[in-house]
Design a protein around this motif. Structure first.
Motif, PDB file in Angstrom:
ATOM      1  N   GLN A 128       0.812  -1.228   0.000  1.00 34.93           N
ATOM      2  CA  GLN A 128       0.000   0.000   0.000  1.00 34.93           C
ATOM      3  C   GLN A 128       0.840   1.270   0.000  1.00 34.93           C
ATOM      4  O   GLN A 128       1.996   1.277   0.404  1.00 34.93           O
ATOM      5  CB  GLN A 128      -1.006   0.008   1.153  1.00 34.93           C
ATOM      6  N   ASP A 129       0.225   2.360  -0.444  1.00 34.79           N
ATOM      7  CA  ASP A 129       0.923   3.633  -0.611  1.00 34.79           C
ATOM      8  C   ASP A 129       1.554   4.159   0.674  1.00 34.79           C
ATOM      9  O   ASP A 129       2.666   4.657   0.659  1.00 34.79           O
ATOM     10  CB  ASP A 129      -0.042   4.721  -1.144  1.00 34.79           C
ATOM     11  N   VAL A 130       0.814   4.034   1.788  1.00 32.34           N
ATOM     12  CA  VAL A 130       1.347   4.565   3.050  1.00 32.34           C
ATOM     13  C   VAL A 130       2.691   3.932   3.354  1.00 32.34           C
ATOM     14  O   VAL A 130       3.625   4.581   3.826  1.00 32.34           O
ATOM     15  CB  VAL A 130       0.399   4.267   4.235  1.00 32.34           C
ATOM     16  N   ALA A 186       5.404   4.975   0.746  1.00 31.44           N
ATOM     17  CA  ALA A 186       5.887   6.333   0.995  1.00 31.44           C
ATOM     18  C   ALA A 186       7.045   6.310   1.987  1.00 31.44           C
ATOM     19  O   ALA A 186       8.064   6.970   1.791  1.00 31.44           O
ATOM     20  CB  ALA A 186       4.750   7.206   1.522  1.00 31.44           C
ATOM     21  N   ILE A 221      -5.513  -7.455  -0.118  1.00 31.19           N
ATOM     22  CA  ILE A 221      -5.939  -6.694   1.057  1.00 31.19           C
ATOM     23  C   ILE A 221      -5.234  -5.353   1.093  1.00 31.19           C
ATOM     24  O   ILE A 221      -5.838  -4.319   1.286  1.00 31.19           O
ATOM     25  CB  ILE A 221      -5.636  -7.465   2.349  1.00 31.19           C
ATOM     26  N   PHE A 222      -3.945  -5.395   0.913  1.00 30.01           N
ATOM     27  CA  PHE A 222      -3.166  -4.165   0.885  1.00 30.01           C
ATOM     28  C   PHE A 222      -2.772  -3.910  -0.560  1.00 30.01           C
ATOM     29  O   PHE A 222      -1.849  -4.522  -1.064  1.00 30.01           O
ATOM     30  CB  PHE A 222      -1.912  -4.309   1.736  1.00 30.01           C
ATOM     31  N   LYS A 223      -3.505  -3.050  -1.222  1.00 31.37           N
ATOM     32  CA  LYS A 223      -3.137  -2.848  -2.624  1.00 31.37           C
ATOM     33  C   LYS A 223      -2.690  -1.409  -2.841  1.00 31.37           C
ATOM     34  O   LYS A 223      -3.141  -0.490  -2.166  1.00 31.37           O
ATOM     35  CB  LYS A 223      -4.308  -3.191  -3.536  1.00 31.37           C
ATOM     36  N   PRO A 224      -1.786  -1.236  -3.774  1.00 30.24           N
ATOM     37  CA  PRO A 224      -1.333   0.122  -4.032  1.00 30.24           C
ATOM     38  C   PRO A 224      -2.408   0.904  -4.771  1.00 30.24           C
ATOM     39  O   PRO A 224      -3.046   0.364  -5.669  1.00 30.24           O
ATOM     40  CB  PRO A 224      -0.103  -0.067  -4.924  1.00 30.24           C
ATOM     41  N   SER A 225      -2.651   2.142  -4.385  1.00 27.68           N
ATOM     42  CA  SER A 225      -3.634   2.949  -5.106  1.00 27.68           C
ATOM     43  C   SER A 225      -2.968   3.693  -6.249  1.00 27.68           C
ATOM     44  O   SER A 225      -3.411   3.674  -7.364  1.00 27.68           O
ATOM     45  CB  SER A 225      -4.277   3.970  -4.189  1.00 27.68           C
ATOM     46  N   LYS A 226      -1.865   4.372  -5.909  1.00 31.39           N
ATOM     47  CA  LYS A 226      -1.199   5.169  -6.935  1.00 31.39           C
ATOM     48  C   LYS A 226       0.223   4.712  -7.166  1.00 31.39           C
ATOM     49  O   LYS A 226       0.759   4.824  -8.243  1.00 31.39           O
ATOM     50  CB  LYS A 226      -1.159   6.647  -6.505  1.00 31.39           C
ATOM     51  N   SER A 244       2.809   9.499   8.527  1.00 29.83           N
ATOM     52  CA  SER A 244       1.782   9.022   7.593  1.00 29.83           C
ATOM     53  C   SER A 244       0.497   9.827   7.674  1.00 29.83           C
ATOM     54  O   SER A 244      -0.372   9.694   6.821  1.00 29.83           O
ATOM     55  CB  SER A 244       1.409   7.556   7.846  1.00 29.83           C
ATOM     56  N   LYS A 270      -0.851  12.069   4.658  1.00 25.29           N
ATOM     57  CA  LYS A 270      -1.375  11.278   3.556  1.00 25.29           C
ATOM     58  C   LYS A 270      -2.755  10.717   3.895  1.00 25.29           C
ATOM     59  O   LYS A 270      -3.678  10.763   3.098  1.00 25.29           O
ATOM     60  CB  LYS A 270      -0.389  10.146   3.265  1.00 25.29           C
ATOM     61  N   MET A 271      -2.869  10.192   5.110  1.00 29.63           N
ATOM     62  CA  MET A 271      -4.135   9.580   5.505  1.00 29.63           C
ATOM     63  C   MET A 271      -5.272  10.602   5.576  1.00 29.63           C
ATOM     64  O   MET A 271      -6.441  10.251   5.419  1.00 29.63           O
ATOM     65  CB  MET A 271      -3.997   8.881   6.852  1.00 29.63           C
ATOM     66  N   GLU A 274       8.494  14.595  -0.848  1.00 26.53           N
ATOM     67  CA  GLU A 274       7.952  13.546   0.026  1.00 26.53           C
ATOM     68  C   GLU A 274       8.894  12.354   0.149  1.00 26.53           C
ATOM     69  O   GLU A 274       8.728  11.515   1.009  1.00 26.53           O
ATOM     70  CB  GLU A 274       6.545  13.126  -0.403  1.00 26.53           C
ATOM     71  N   PHE A 333     -10.245 -11.459   8.895  1.00 30.99           N
ATOM     72  CA  PHE A 333     -10.518 -10.906   7.575  1.00 30.99           C
ATOM     73  C   PHE A 333     -11.683 -11.675   6.974  1.00 30.99           C
ATOM     74  O   PHE A 333     -11.658 -12.905   6.907  1.00 30.99           O
ATOM     75  CB  PHE A 333      -9.280 -11.043   6.684  1.00 30.99           C
ATOM     76  N   ILE A 341      -9.576  -6.615   9.633  1.00 30.88           N
ATOM     77  CA  ILE A 341      -8.807  -6.186   8.462  1.00 30.88           C
ATOM     78  C   ILE A 341      -9.805  -5.779   7.397  1.00 30.88           C
ATOM     79  O   ILE A 341     -10.666  -6.565   7.032  1.00 30.88           O
ATOM     80  CB  ILE A 341      -7.940  -7.340   7.914  1.00 30.88           C
ATOM     81  N   PRO A 347      -9.915  -4.045   3.623  1.00 29.69           N
ATOM     82  CA  PRO A 347      -9.192  -3.467   2.482  1.00 29.69           C
ATOM     83  C   PRO A 347      -9.701  -2.071   2.121  1.00 29.69           C
ATOM     84  O   PRO A 347      -8.935  -1.232   1.652  1.00 29.69           O
ATOM     85  CB  PRO A 347      -9.480  -4.437   1.335  1.00 29.69           C
ATOM     86  N   ALA A 405      -7.906   0.452   4.251  1.00 28.07           N
ATOM     87  CA  ALA A 405      -6.548   0.682   3.756  1.00 28.07           C
ATOM     88  C   ALA A 405      -6.565   1.578   2.516  1.00 28.07           C
ATOM     89  O   ALA A 405      -5.770   2.509   2.402  1.00 28.07           O
ATOM     90  CB  ALA A 405      -5.854  -0.648   3.471  1.00 28.07           C
ATOM     91  N   ASP A 430      -4.927   5.314   1.908  1.00 28.29           N
ATOM     92  CA  ASP A 430      -3.963   5.557   0.832  1.00 28.29           C
ATOM     93  C   ASP A 430      -4.370   6.758   0.003  1.00 28.29           C
ATOM     94  O   ASP A 430      -3.550   7.540  -0.448  1.00 28.29           O
ATOM     95  CB  ASP A 430      -3.900   4.341  -0.102  1.00 28.29           C
ATOM     96  N   GLU A 431      -5.669   6.859  -0.217  1.00 28.63           N
ATOM     97  CA  GLU A 431      -6.153   7.926  -1.085  1.00 28.63           C
ATOM     98  C   GLU A 431      -6.511   9.195  -0.316  1.00 28.63           C
ATOM     99  O   GLU A 431      -6.925  10.191  -0.902  1.00 28.63           O
ATOM    100  CB  GLU A 431      -7.381   7.432  -1.873  1.00 28.63           C
TER     101      GLU A 431
END
Ligand SMILES: Nc1ncnc2c1ncn2[C@@H]1O[C@H](COP(=O)(O)OP(=O)(O)OP(=O)(O)O)[C@@H](O)[C@H]1O
Ligand SMILES: Nc1ncnc2c1ncn2[C@@H]1O[C@H](COP(=O)(O)OP(=O)(O)O)[C@@H](O)[C@H]1O
Ligand SMILES: [Mg+2]
Ligand SMILES: [Mg+2]
Ligand SMILES: [Zn+2]
Lengths: 344, 279
Positions: free
Chosen positions: A229-231, A234, A271-276, B62, B65-66, B109, B204, B238, B240, B243, B247-248
């Motif tokens: 994931q992005d976090v 980063a 579950i943990f996927k990269p967005s960007k 973090s 970003k969050m 960043e 999950f 958990i 997704p 998460a 991320d976004e």
């Protein structure tokens, strides 16, 4: 490379310079007084002592990640366990087969492996080798490690705490002191083929210290762990910048916890996927370093780690083990290659 | 700490009703997640609540970003640093949630903050001394893993202004619990009250067949709380979607209010509000 410390400002003139402590860029630096006094021009004797102590170690890896909980300790311990297995067990595992008893007694060249845990506030290594109750012993040769088996030695602050739940409430200098001792005073035996160094998350005292001591001592490089994931990416980008800044080679990036396969319906969920960011592979590409592979999220991996077992031995046919075998092979190739470049 | 610094700090902290630390011995367990979601949840729970988040994870910030504000910069006014504001959907202005983090001070960043303890110490002290929060109902302080410089610094600096206490975040498995036990003992040693334990990433639910797999096992947090005789605040699965939202930089609680994890987060927030008597 300048003699500026690893954590210096970009404008640092270096502690050995005539201008040390007096240059305009020294204004506000915590080491200004020290540098101005000329103290900084003295070589830290430990640098050479550690260089000497590390001569017996052929390959040294740092396992790093800017982010916590991504699997540094998991990877460190599984890498060490994998490196300690003999070729026969490894080649069987590559075909998804478990080893037989006779494979273990095979009279072959034994690979000597050491693991050094410099995560002083959250040492997980003792547990991941099932060695929680062990203690470090002092002998006239130095500190002797705890042994997982004859050819796998482990050193961690976890072996030094009177009570496992005791917090280690230390600021930087104390942590640096112990890391120095770990690097200099541990007696690993006559020789080690591999030393795997597990680190805490971040880019602070522990990292600065270990790099400062090892960059003189033929460090092979760093293996950088991330989750997709992005976090997490980063933070890992910052870690890669750190490696670049302090000039340590990056052996490669490993993406851990990529995808989860439901044990019931076999469907895979990211579950943990990269967005960007595109995850670990993209990250490696952007920084021009090798991508070593992905290890899926697998509850059995966690269980093996909680019980101090090698996943390659316990469940050779699982996708996680196959991924790990691939990665270990790449690490071996990479470092042999690195070493050839260095010696010839 | 000099008296002058101390009195400046006390004055700064006097406009903040409740100060909550989010701690864990272990990394990646969801401290920043709990901090962010708790802040959102508190602010969403009542229209007149103002919440701040202070991110003292100097090497791995973090929070910006969050919160979806990672491109923002911090400005200064005569009163000090102005924290970056976050607009909640449904609000007319952006005056109820704000954040301060080293992330806003970095040029790029990817910049690694390669600092030893003393420099981190001064940065944290400066954050606490110089950020102009204004009146806040709650300040949530997100921390890096461990029991080292950042934590000792926080405990020292906040001692006089009496934080309400710490929320301890853990995941259910043994490696994590082992580190978290150390963190609780750290709190006990330094006199920081523990508000309770949150177990994150427990279980999950497969989106395909709904079968629940305990990837990192389950129940460890509750047992830990019993063992130390502290409150168990709840169990976040958990998710997704959580998460991805983080991320976004999307507001998860407003995007998926019906999800099991959003409901559990709300429960946790309510327990914390009761505990610190922010009603
Ligand atoms: N591929 C995987 N599948 C399932 N569980 C995993 C996997 N990788 C790691 N884990 C589990 O995730 C947890 C975190 O891993 P680990 O302790 O190695 O992280 P770390 O990066 O060393 O954390 P820290 O920053 O706190 O030192 C462990 O319980 C481990 O067993
Ligand atoms: N319950 C959860 N479900 C899914 N993802 C989660 C959950 N909790 C945390 N995460 C994700 O795990 C990662 C680590 O969480 P983070 O809050 O950054 O941990 P920490 O601050 O303890 O290092 C983040 O990408 C976050 O979005
Ligand atoms: Mg670890
Ligand atoms: Mg965090
Ligand atoms: Zn399923």
């Amino acid at each position: 490379m300048s003699d500026a410390p690893v954590d210096a400002n970009s404008t640092c003139v270096g502690p050995k310079s005539e201008q040390a402590g007096k240059a305009s860029s020294c204004e506000g630096c915590p080491s200004q007084l020290l540098c101005a006094s000329g103290e900084g021009r003295k070589e830290d004797p430990a640098v050479n002592q550690i260089k000497d102590a590390m001569r017996i170690v052929k390959h040294k890896f740092l396992v790093l990640s800017g982010k916590g909980g991504v699997g540094k300790s998991t990877f460190s311990s599984q890498l060490a366990l994998a490196l300690s297995l003999n070729d026969k067990i490894i080649s069987k595992a590559r075909q998804g087969q478990a080893a037989m008893d006779e494979d273990e007694d095979e009279d072959m060249n034994v690979t000597q492996v050491g693991v050094l845990d410099i995560d002083l506030c959250g040492p997980s290594i003792p547990r991941m080798f099932g060695l929680e109750s062990q203690q470090l012993h002092q002998s006239n040769l130095g500190w002797s490690p705890a042994y997982y088996k004859d050819n796998l030695a482990v050193v961690s602050i976890g072996f030094m705490l009177p009570n496992a739940d005791d917090p280690v409430i230390w600021r930087g200098p104390k942590k640096n002191g112990l890391i120095k001792q770990f690097l200099r005073d541990v007696y690993w035996g006559d020789s080690l083929d591999y030393l795997v160094i597990d680190t805490p998350p971040g880019t602070s005292d522990e990292h600065i210290t270990v790099v400062q001591y090892l960059r003189e001592a033929d460090l092979d490089g760093a293996i950088v762990i991330t989750t997709p994931q992005d976090v997490s990416c980063a933070d890992v980008r910052r870690e890669l910048s750190f490696c670049k800044k302090v000039n340590i080679p990056v052996i490669g990036v490993v993406e851990n916890m990529s995808g989860f396969v439901c044990p019931n319906c076999k469907n895979e969920t990211k579950i943990f996927k990269p967005s960007k960011s595109g995850g670990g592979e993209k990250l490696a590409e952007q920084f021009g370093v090798p991508f070593l592979g992905r290890i899926p999220l697998d509850p059995r991996v966690m269980n093996a780690c909680e019980n101090g077992k090698s996943i390659i031995e316990e469940m050779p046919d699982s996708p996680a083990s196959q991924a790990l075998l691939e990665i270990v092979q790449k690490v071996k190739n990479q470092t042999n290659h690195l070493h050839q470049n260095k010696t010839f | 700490m000099s008296d002058q610094v101390q009195s400046k700090l006390l004055k700064r902290m006097s406009t903040i009703k409740h100060k909550i630390l989010v701690l864990s011995g272990k990394g990646g367990v969801g401290k920043s997640t709990v901090s962010t979601q708790l802040a959102f949840s508190l602010a969403l729970s009542r229209k007149d609540i103002r919440v701040g988040i202070l991110d003292v994870d100097i090497c791995g910030p973090s929070i910006p970003k969050m919160l979806g504000i990672d491109k923002n910069e911090v400005f200064t006014c005569t009163e000090g640093w102005v924290p970056v504001k976050v607009k909640l959907s449904g609000d007319d202005d952006d005056n109820r949630l704000c954040c301060m983090s080293i992330g806003f001070l970095l040029q790029s960043e990817d910049d690694a903050v390669v600092w030893r303890g003393p420099k981190k110490h001064s940065m944290i002290q400066q954050f606490l001394e110089d950020t102009y929060w204004g009146d806040l109902d709650a300040l949530i302080i997100d921390t890096p893993p461990g029991t080292s410089d950042e934590h000792i610094t926080l405990a020292e600096i906040l001692k006089e202004s009496k934080p309400d206490g710490a929320i301890i975040v853990t995941t259910p498995q043994g490696v994590s619990l082992a580190d978290v036990r150390k963190e609780i003992n750290f709190c006990n040693k330094l006199g920081i009250p523990v508000l309770g334990v949150v177990e994150n990433m427990s279980g999950f639910a497969c989106p395909c067949c709904n079968e629940i797999t305990n990837i990192f096992s389950s129940g460890g947090g509750r047992k830990l709380a019993e063992q130390f005789n502290i409150d168990f605040l709840g169990q976040i699965p958990i998710d997704p979607q959580l998460a991805s939202c983080e991320d976004e930089g999307k507001n998860f609680l407003q995007s998926f209010p019906e999800s099991a994890s959003a409901k559990e987060l709300e429960n946790i927030t309510n327990k914390i509000k009761k505990r610190i008597t922010l009603l």
